[in-house]
Design an enzyme around this catalytic site. Structure first.
Site, PDB file in Angstrom:
ATOM      1  N   LYS A   1     -11.363  -4.675  -1.219  1.00  0.00           N
ATOM      2  CA  LYS A   1     -12.314  -3.790  -1.139  1.00  0.00           C
ATOM      3  C   LYS A   1     -11.890  -2.670  -2.002  1.00  0.00           C
ATOM      4  O   LYS A   1     -12.622  -1.958  -2.727  1.00  0.00           O
ATOM      5  CB  LYS A   1     -12.531  -3.166   0.388  1.00  0.00           C
ATOM      6  CG  LYS A   1     -13.375  -4.135   0.948  1.00  0.00           C
ATOM      7  CD  LYS A   1     -13.645  -3.433   2.317  1.00  0.00           C
ATOM      8  CE  LYS A   1     -12.472  -3.533   3.315  1.00  0.00           C
ATOM      9  NZ  LYS A   1     -12.813  -4.131   4.702  1.00  0.00           N
TER      10      LYS A   1
ATOM     11  N   LYS B   1      -5.553 -10.811  -4.927  1.00  0.00           N
ATOM     12  CA  LYS B   1      -6.711 -10.920  -3.866  1.00  0.00           C
ATOM     13  C   LYS B   1      -7.705 -10.133  -4.415  1.00  0.00           C
ATOM     14  O   LYS B   1      -7.750  -9.000  -4.972  1.00  0.00           O
ATOM     15  CB  LYS B   1      -6.285 -10.542  -2.702  1.00  0.00           C
ATOM     16  CG  LYS B   1      -7.023 -10.554  -1.446  1.00  0.00           C
ATOM     17  CD  LYS B   1      -6.428 -10.036  -0.141  1.00  0.00           C
ATOM     18  CE  LYS B   1      -6.536  -8.431  -0.145  1.00  0.00           C
ATOM     19  NZ  LYS B   1      -6.126  -8.006   0.976  1.00  0.00           N
TER      20      LYS B   1
ATOM     21  N   LYS C   1       0.906  -1.283  -0.003  1.00  0.00           N
ATOM     22  CA  LYS C   1       0.034  -0.171   0.036  1.00  0.00           C
ATOM     23  C   LYS C   1       1.026   1.042  -0.038  1.00  0.00           C
ATOM     24  O   LYS C   1       0.390   2.217  -0.629  1.00  0.00           O
ATOM     25  CB  LYS C   1      -1.023   0.045   1.211  1.00  0.00           C
ATOM     26  CG  LYS C   1      -2.090  -0.920   1.012  1.00  0.00           C
ATOM     27  CD  LYS C   1      -3.085  -0.864   2.190  1.00  0.00           C
ATOM     28  CE  LYS C   1      -4.188  -1.863   2.090  1.00  0.00           C
ATOM     29  NZ  LYS C   1      -5.289  -1.790   3.233  1.00  0.00           N
TER      30      LYS C   1
HETATM   31  P1  TYM Z   1     -10.007  -5.741   6.272  1.00  0.00           P
HETATM   32  O1  TYM Z   1     -10.975  -4.795   6.492  1.00  0.00           O
HETATM   33  O2  TYM Z   1      -9.090  -5.628   4.926  1.00  0.00           O
HETATM   34  O3  TYM Z   1     -10.890  -7.202   5.867  1.00  0.00           O
HETATM   35  C1  TYM Z   1     -11.940  -7.841   6.894  1.00  0.00           C
HETATM   36  C2  TYM Z   1     -11.556  -9.324   7.001  1.00  0.00           C
HETATM   37  O4  TYM Z   1     -11.821  -9.941   5.501  1.00  0.00           O
HETATM   38  C3  TYM Z   1     -10.762 -10.748   5.284  1.00  0.00           C
HETATM   39  N1  TYM Z   1     -10.712 -10.770   3.963  1.00  0.00           N
HETATM   40  C4  TYM Z   1     -10.530 -11.825   2.981  1.00  0.00           C
HETATM   41  N2  TYM Z   1     -10.704 -13.120   3.303  1.00  0.00           N
HETATM   42  C5  TYM Z   1     -10.659 -14.064   2.330  1.00  0.00           C
HETATM   43  N3  TYM Z   1     -10.322 -13.795   0.861  1.00  0.00           N
HETATM   44  C6  TYM Z   1     -10.340 -12.447   0.902  1.00  0.00           C
HETATM   45  N4  TYM Z   1     -10.226 -11.860  -0.546  1.00  0.00           N
HETATM   46  C7  TYM Z   1     -10.439 -11.197   1.768  1.00  0.00           C
HETATM   47  N5  TYM Z   1     -10.204  -9.800   1.773  1.00  0.00           N
HETATM   48  C8  TYM Z   1     -10.291  -9.686   3.073  1.00  0.00           C
HETATM   49  C9  TYM Z   1      -9.740 -10.047   6.157  1.00  0.00           C
HETATM   50  O5  TYM Z   1      -8.562 -11.233   6.317  1.00  0.00           O
HETATM   51  C10 TYM Z   1     -10.327  -9.744   7.316  1.00  0.00           C
HETATM   52  O6  TYM Z   1     -10.395 -10.861   8.384  1.00  0.00           O
HETATM   53  N6  TYM Z   1      -6.347  -5.300   9.551  1.00  0.00           N
HETATM   54  C11 TYM Z   1      -7.634  -5.931   9.285  1.00  0.00           C
HETATM   55  C12 TYM Z   1      -8.769  -5.118  10.332  1.00  0.00           C
HETATM   56  C13 TYM Z   1      -8.166  -5.313  11.713  1.00  0.00           C
HETATM   57  C14 TYM Z   1      -8.207  -6.450  12.487  1.00  0.00           C
HETATM   58  C15 TYM Z   1      -7.945  -6.021  13.916  1.00  0.00           C
HETATM   59  C16 TYM Z   1      -8.645  -7.707  12.426  1.00  0.00           C
HETATM   60  C17 TYM Z   1      -8.081  -4.422  12.389  1.00  0.00           C
HETATM   61  N7  TYM Z   1      -7.784  -4.821  13.808  1.00  0.00           N
HETATM   62  C18 TYM Z   1      -8.042  -6.901  15.024  1.00  0.00           C
HETATM   63  C19 TYM Z   1      -8.426  -8.718  13.305  1.00  0.00           C
HETATM   64  C20 TYM Z   1      -8.187  -8.228  14.583  1.00  0.00           C
HETATM   65  C21 TYM Z   1      -8.036  -5.643   7.802  1.00  0.00           C
HETATM   66  O7  TYM Z   1      -7.959  -4.642   7.452  1.00  0.00           O
HETATM   67  O8  TYM Z   1      -9.135  -6.222   7.780  1.00  0.00           O
END
Ligand code: TYM
Length: 330
Positions: free
Chosen positions: A194, A191, A110
């Protein structure tokens, strides 16, 4: 068992988020004390529009309920409502290595794309570690792309525990067996995200049925025609995973059913299964999103519960780290 996970209110949620996120949240809320966080503080680590952040926070909260979280029972809240998160992040930055943060793949990806890189993007995994550790989580349901961040959270917990005192549970990642990494329908090497991935290759939770069907019909497939999972068939393997996520059938069952069907037939079948999965969610979402008063009431309820759960751990962090507390002389 304590469960914690977070999801960012950036961009419209995708089928990837459903696979690694939403459906796992719903499944794990049955396993114990579950807390799920809309990580709005994480959303400001990349350039963003303040008006968007505001509406997307409510959008995401509605989606978490529409996919099956029960905010009266499970704690669902917005990160910025609980100031312990920002505080924990600063305290933990004392035991987070600069070199290790610089090696984070998501930071490099990023950060590499931008002319201006906010220091918040670099510190992002420390905030995430604090999210998890404040709730003494045993398991963290996430997708594969968060694996490195979770490992870092474990390192931070262990370093803190050995430097200051054993106060943190060292968390374990909880990954789905199938669908831990859903790929773009247009580029099976990328991947499904979003933001960043092609629109045609990204299925959004709120896409209309005809748009979903079209995306699947035009999905990139590999050479050959057998519906079978294989390393040299990333396109069809991804569609099999999606079919499994949408229907609950195992990949082996899907291969048995569609093995000889041909790619065209299979793509239509996957599209229809995803429409059947998402339609009822979309209907619930629209209804929930229309009542902002109720959403704000439920967010306040979640924030109260999250504050009560996280406060004792934050207090112990300050104490073990040697801070004089304001109430010490009282
Ligand atoms: P985020 O908001 O990008 O995504 C939320 C969840 O969706 C999962 N995910 C996917 N799983 C399978 N295939 C995909 N293509 C895919 N894209 C997204 C992510 O793995 C995630 O579980 N850093 C984290 C947010 C966060 C967090 C935390 C998570 C902040 N603090 C504490 C767990 C615990 C994030 O950006 O997720």
């Amino acid at each position: 068992m304590r469960i914690f996970s977070g999801i960012k209110p950036t961009g419209d949620s995708t089928l990837g988020n459903y696979s690694g996120g939403f459906r796992q949240y719903v499944a794990t809320q049955e396993l114990g004390d579950a807390t799920f966080c809309i990580v709005d503080l994480h959303a400001i680590t990349v350039p963003y529009d303040p008006a968007d952040l505001h509406s997307r926070t409510l959008d995401l909260f509605s989606m978490l309920i529409a996919t099956g979280l029960d905010p009266e029972r499970t704690t669902v809240f917005a990160q910025s409502h609980v100031t312990a998160h920002a505080e924990a992040s600063w305290l933990l930055s004392a035991v987070a290595g600069y070199g290790q943060l610089g090696r984070m793949t998501q930071f490099k990806e990023k950060g590499g794309e931008q002319e201006f890189v906010a220091s918040a993007l670099f510190n992002y995994p420390v905030l995430m570690a604090g999210d998890i550790l404040l709730y003494q989580a045993d398991i963290v349901p996430i997708g594969d792309d968060q694996r490195q961040h979770l490992e870092l959270a474990r390192d931070i917990a262990e370093r803190f525990n050995s430097r200051f005192g054993e106060i943190f549970t060292v968390p374990n990642g909880f990954y789905p067996e199938v669908g831990a990494r859903i790929m773009s329908l247009q580029d099976p090497a990328a991947k499904m995200g979003k933001t960043g991935s092609s629109e045609q290759g990204t299925v959004r939770m709120l896409d209309a049925p005809d748009a979903i069907l079209k995306k699947f019909k035009t999905a990139v497939t590999d050479s050959g025609r057998e519906v079978r999972k294989a390393d040299d068939k990333p396109g069809i393997s991804n569609l099999i995973d999606i079919m499994s996520v949408a229907t609950g059938s195992t990949p082996a069952q899907i291969e048995a059913e569609y093995g000889d069907a041909g790619y065209g037939t299979f793509k239509v079948a996957v599209g229809e299964a995803v429409v059947a999965l998402l339609e009822p969610i979309r209907e619930r979402y629209v209804e929930l999103r229309s009542d902002e008063g109720e959403l704000l009431r439920l967010l306040a309820l979640g924030a109260d519960k999250a504050r009560a759960t996280s406060a004792p751990t934050l207090e112990r962090m300050y104490e073990t780290m040697g801070f004089v507390r304001a109430r010490d002389g009282a």
